[in-house]
Design a protein around this motif. Structure first.
Motif, PDB file in Angstrom:
ATOM      1  N   ARG A 186       0.808  -1.225   0.000  1.00  0.00           N
ATOM      2  CA  ARG A 186       0.000   0.000   0.000  1.00  0.00           C
ATOM      3  C   ARG A 186       0.843   1.279   0.000  1.00  0.00           C
ATOM      4  O   ARG A 186       0.414   2.311  -0.507  1.00  0.00           O
ATOM      5  N   ASP A 187       2.022   1.229   0.597  1.00  0.00           N
ATOM      6  CA  ASP A 187       2.821   2.434   0.806  1.00  0.00           C
ATOM      7  C   ASP A 187       3.418   2.917  -0.517  1.00  0.00           C
ATOM      8  O   ASP A 187       4.262   2.249  -1.115  1.00  0.00           O
ATOM      9  N   ALA A 188       2.982   4.087  -0.958  1.00  0.00           N
ATOM     10  CA  ALA A 188       3.414   4.611  -2.259  1.00  0.00           C
ATOM     11  C   ALA A 188       4.914   4.886  -2.307  1.00  0.00           C
ATOM     12  O   ALA A 188       5.517   4.863  -3.386  1.00  0.00           O
ATOM     13  N   ASP A 189       5.531   5.144  -1.157  1.00  0.00           N
ATOM     14  CA  ASP A 189       6.964   5.473  -1.132  1.00  0.00           C
ATOM     15  C   ASP A 189       7.856   4.227  -1.102  1.00  0.00           C
ATOM     16  O   ASP A 189       9.068   4.344  -1.258  1.00  0.00           O
ATOM     17  N   ARG A 193       9.324   0.871  -2.638  1.00  0.00           N
ATOM     18  CA  ARG A 193       9.501   0.255  -3.954  1.00  0.00           C
ATOM     19  C   ARG A 193       9.902  -1.208  -3.879  1.00  0.00           C
ATOM     20  O   ARG A 193       9.619  -1.984  -4.785  1.00  0.00           O
ATOM     21  N   LYS A 234       5.029  -5.631  -5.758  1.00  0.00           N
ATOM     22  CA  LYS A 234       6.371  -5.066  -5.587  1.00  0.00           C
ATOM     23  C   LYS A 234       7.365  -6.185  -5.276  1.00  0.00           C
ATOM     24  O   LYS A 234       7.017  -7.160  -4.603  1.00  0.00           O
ATOM     25  N   LYS A 289       5.893   7.544 -12.116  1.00  0.00           N
ATOM     26  CA  LYS A 289       4.734   8.135 -12.798  1.00  0.00           C
ATOM     27  C   LYS A 289       4.876   8.001 -14.305  1.00  0.00           C
ATOM     28  O   LYS A 289       5.972   7.950 -14.806  1.00  0.00           O
TER      29      LYS A 289
END
Length: 263
Positions: A48-51, A53, A101, A263
């Protein structure tokens, strides 16, 4: 289930890398039901954590894990209960929702049953040279249900897989490397450092492309060449229109490392 109250598992963020640490060394990092749920929660947080990777799965102490604490899991097995909450990411990668991920796994010392299945469910494995591996379910009257019967055959071939699945015999890091179960063997004590190096290298690459590459490989593993090829051009077209792809071209022209935003 009093022994299941404490959940010795930690989640630490280092830049774009999330470290998931198993921390019950006095019990050989043996897993309780609560630890399995906590591990699924940690994988879900990573997803869930966008930061974040990349993930790194490792264990504190001299051993990765001796496996499940069987006395706590036996009643669940008899009832047919799932070890993983239905809406959580399965760390064993056997049912939806699946993580998207990459995860690098570092193992050392005793790595039995669930330990092997956890490491094979990740994408890259670094093993310490003191590793002791064994898939010993046949010695306990049950079978592996965390993916070993599939992934042993997938990585090592039929005969090599049955050599260890049917005997429960122990093997070491060099044999695990030969079988394709691990990708790197390092001196004991260096396994986490090496896993972090690999994870940080992955984290520097274009995140959308990393996840798409992982997904493409998974489609091949699950659906064969036709399944993998079905949407490869569409995926590539979508990636080619991303900001990361434009940055990839700029970094190529300017002869520097890409600075990717996902992005």
């Amino acid at each position: 289930e009093t022994q299941d109250q404490e959940v010795p598992l930690e989640l630490e963020q280092r830049g774009a890398v999330a470290l998931i640490g198993i921390d019950r060394p006095k019990k050989l990092n043996g897993f309780t039901p609560a630890m399995m749920r906590a591990l699924a929660d940690a994988f879900s947080t990573l997803e869930r954590d966008a930061d974040t990777r990349v993930g790194v799965l490792f264990a504190h102490g001299a051993n990765f894990t001796a496996g499940l604490q069987l006395d706590l899991f036996a009643p669940m097995m008899r009832r047919g209960d799932s070890m993983i909450p239905a809406d959580a990411i399965d760390p064993l990668g056997l049912r939806d929702p699946m993580r998207t991920k990459p995860v690098v796994c570092a193992v050392q010392g005793i790595c039995f049953t669930l330990g092997i299945e956890l490491m094979l469910a990740q994408d890259i494995v670094v093993a310490a040279d003191d590793c002791r591996f064994a898939q010993i379910e046949v010695k306990r009257g049950v079978i592996p249900t965390g993916g070993a019967t599939m992934r042993f055959v997938e990585r090592a071939g039929w005969g090599n897989a049955q050599r260890y699945l049917l005997t429960g015999d122990e093997f070491g890091a060099a044999e695990a490397l030969r079988l394709g179960f691990v990708q790197d063997v390092v001196p004991a004590g260096r396994q986490l450092e090496r896993a972090l190096e690999i994870a940080q290298t992955i984290a520097e690459q274009a995140p959308l492309a990393v996840r798409a590459s992982l997904a493409s490989s998974r489609r091949y593993a699950e659906h064969g060449p036709l399944g993998m090829k079905a949407d490869m051009e569409a995926v590539q077209r979508r990636l080619a229109m991303s900001e990361d792809a434009a940055e990839g071209v700029r970094s190529f022209v300017e002869r520097r490392k890409g600075r990717f935003a996902g992005k």
